[in-house]
Scaffold this motif. Structure first.
Motif, PDB file in Angstrom:
ATOM      1  N   ILE A  28       0.809  -1.218   0.000  1.00 22.01           N
ATOM      2  CA  ILE A  28       0.000   0.000   0.000  1.00 22.01           C
ATOM      3  C   ILE A  28       0.838   1.262   0.000  1.00 22.01           C
ATOM      4  O   ILE A  28       0.411   2.291  -0.530  1.00 22.01           O
ATOM      5  CB  ILE A  28      -0.949  -0.012   1.236  1.00 22.01           C
ATOM      6  N   THR A  31       1.521   3.383  -3.020  1.00 21.63           N
ATOM      7  CA  THR A  31       0.351   4.058  -3.580  1.00 21.63           C
ATOM      8  C   THR A  31      -0.072   5.250  -2.733  1.00 21.63           C
ATOM      9  O   THR A  31      -0.501   6.283  -3.258  1.00 21.63           O
ATOM     10  CB  THR A  31      -0.820   3.074  -3.697  1.00 21.63           C
ATOM     11  N   TYR A  32       0.052   5.092  -1.430  1.00 22.68           N
ATOM     12  CA  TYR A  32      -0.339   6.155  -0.505  1.00 22.68           C
ATOM     13  C   TYR A  32       0.850   6.524   0.379  1.00 22.68           C
ATOM     14  O   TYR A  32       1.636   5.671   0.774  1.00 22.68           O
ATOM     15  CB  TYR A  32      -1.474   5.686   0.410  1.00 22.68           C
ATOM     16  N   THR A  35       1.623   8.298   6.775  1.00 20.66           N
ATOM     17  CA  THR A  35       1.565   9.489   7.613  1.00 20.66           C
ATOM     18  C   THR A  35       1.275   9.091   9.048  1.00 20.66           C
ATOM     19  O   THR A  35       0.522   8.153   9.297  1.00 20.66           O
ATOM     20  CB  THR A  35       0.466  10.444   7.117  1.00 20.66           C
ATOM     21  N   ILE A  53       5.439   8.803  -1.308  1.00 19.31           N
ATOM     22  CA  ILE A  53       5.661   7.636  -2.163  1.00 19.31           C
ATOM     23  C   ILE A  53       7.084   7.613  -2.692  1.00 19.31           C
ATOM     24  O   ILE A  53       7.708   6.550  -2.800  1.00 19.31           O
ATOM     25  CB  ILE A  53       4.646   7.649  -3.319  1.00 19.31           C
ATOM     26  N   THR A  96      -1.448   6.131   9.118  1.00 18.55           N
ATOM     27  CA  THR A  96      -2.458   6.135   8.081  1.00 18.55           C
ATOM     28  C   THR A  96      -1.799   6.047   6.714  1.00 18.55           C
ATOM     29  O   THR A  96      -0.686   6.539   6.527  1.00 18.55           O
ATOM     30  CB  THR A  96      -3.350   7.385   8.160  1.00 18.55           C
ATOM     31  N   ALA A  97      -2.500   5.399   5.802  1.00 22.20           N
ATOM     32  CA  ALA A  97      -2.059   5.356   4.414  1.00 22.20           C
ATOM     33  C   ALA A  97      -2.950   6.329   3.649  1.00 22.20           C
ATOM     34  O   ALA A  97      -4.131   6.047   3.416  1.00 22.20           O
ATOM     35  CB  ALA A  97      -2.179   3.948   3.853  1.00 22.20           C
ATOM     36  N   GLY A  98      -2.403   7.480   3.353  1.00 25.32           N
ATOM     37  CA  GLY A  98      -3.141   8.468   2.589  1.00 25.32           C
ATOM     38  C   GLY A  98      -4.402   8.996   3.240  1.00 25.32           C
ATOM     39  O   GLY A  98      -5.288   9.505   2.563  1.00 25.32           O
ATOM     40  N   THR A  99      -4.502   8.853   4.557  1.00 23.74           N
ATOM     41  CA  THR A  99      -5.701   9.195   5.341  1.00 23.74           C
ATOM     42  C   THR A  99      -6.932   8.428   4.860  1.00 23.74           C
ATOM     43  O   THR A  99      -8.064   8.787   5.180  1.00 23.74           O
ATOM     44  CB  THR A  99      -6.004  10.714   5.385  1.00 23.74           C
ATOM     45  N   VAL A 100      -6.683   7.355   4.139  1.00 22.54           N
ATOM     46  CA  VAL A 100      -7.767   6.485   3.686  1.00 22.54           C
ATOM     47  C   VAL A 100      -7.900   5.293   4.628  1.00 22.54           C
ATOM     48  O   VAL A 100      -9.000   4.937   5.051  1.00 22.54           O
ATOM     49  CB  VAL A 100      -7.507   6.001   2.249  1.00 22.54           C
ATOM     50  N   TYR A 101      -6.766   4.706   4.936  1.00 24.78           N
ATOM     51  CA  TYR A 101      -6.718   3.559   5.852  1.00 24.78           C
ATOM     52  C   TYR A 101      -5.974   3.985   7.112  1.00 24.78           C
ATOM     53  O   TYR A 101      -4.935   4.632   7.030  1.00 24.78           O
ATOM     54  CB  TYR A 101      -6.016   2.381   5.181  1.00 24.78           C
TER      55      TYR A 101
END
Length: 112
Positions: A28, A31-32, A35, A53, A96-101
Motif C-alpha cells: 500500500i 500508492t499512498y 503518515t 511515495i 495512516t495510508a493516505g488518510t484512507v486507511y
C-alpha cells in the motif's frame, strides 16, 4: 480491505526512545503516503510527519531531528522512530495510508 496494524508504544522516561510499527495487510505504501498523527488528551489530532511515495520525509517542527519515519516496502511496514522523547509527546499515535486507511492507535506515555 486494507488493514493497518500498529505495534510498539508504551511508557518511557523523558529522553528515552520508542519505535512504532504500522504493518499493512497488503502492498500500500507505494500508492499512498505513510503518515503519522497523534492525539493528546483533551486536544485535537495533529499531524506528526509523513514519508511520501517517492521516499521524501516531512516532519512537524517540534519533532524534527527527534523523530524518523521510514518504511520497508518488502514487508509492507512503516515505522516511527522516536528519540529524545519529551512529556509533551505523550499521546495516542496513529498511522495512516493516505488518510484512507488507519491503524488502531498506540498509546505513548513519556513520564518519569
Amino acid at each position: 480491505q486494507v488493514q493497518l496494524v500498529q505495534s510498539g508504544g508504551g511508557l518511557v522516561q523523558p529522553g528515552g526512545s520508542l519505535r512504532l510499527s504500522c504493518a499493512a495487510s497488503q502492498r500500500i505504501f507505494d500508492t499512498y503516503a505513510l503518515t503519522w498523527y497523534r492525539q493528546a488528551p483533551g486536544k485535537e489530532r495533529e499531524w506528526v510527519g509523513a514519508v511520501a511515495i517517492d521516499g521524501r520525509t516531512r516532519y512537524k517542527n517540534s519533532v524534527k531531528d527527534r523523530f524518523t519515519i521510514s518504511r520497508d516496502d518488502a514487508i509492507n511496514t512503516g515505522y516511527l522512530q522516536m528519540d529524545n522523547l519529551k512529556p509533551e509527546d505523550t499521546a495516542v499515535y496513529y498511522c495512516t495510508a493516505g488518510t484512507v486507511y488507519w491503524g488502531q492507535g498506540t498509546q505513548v506515555t513519556v513520564s518519569s
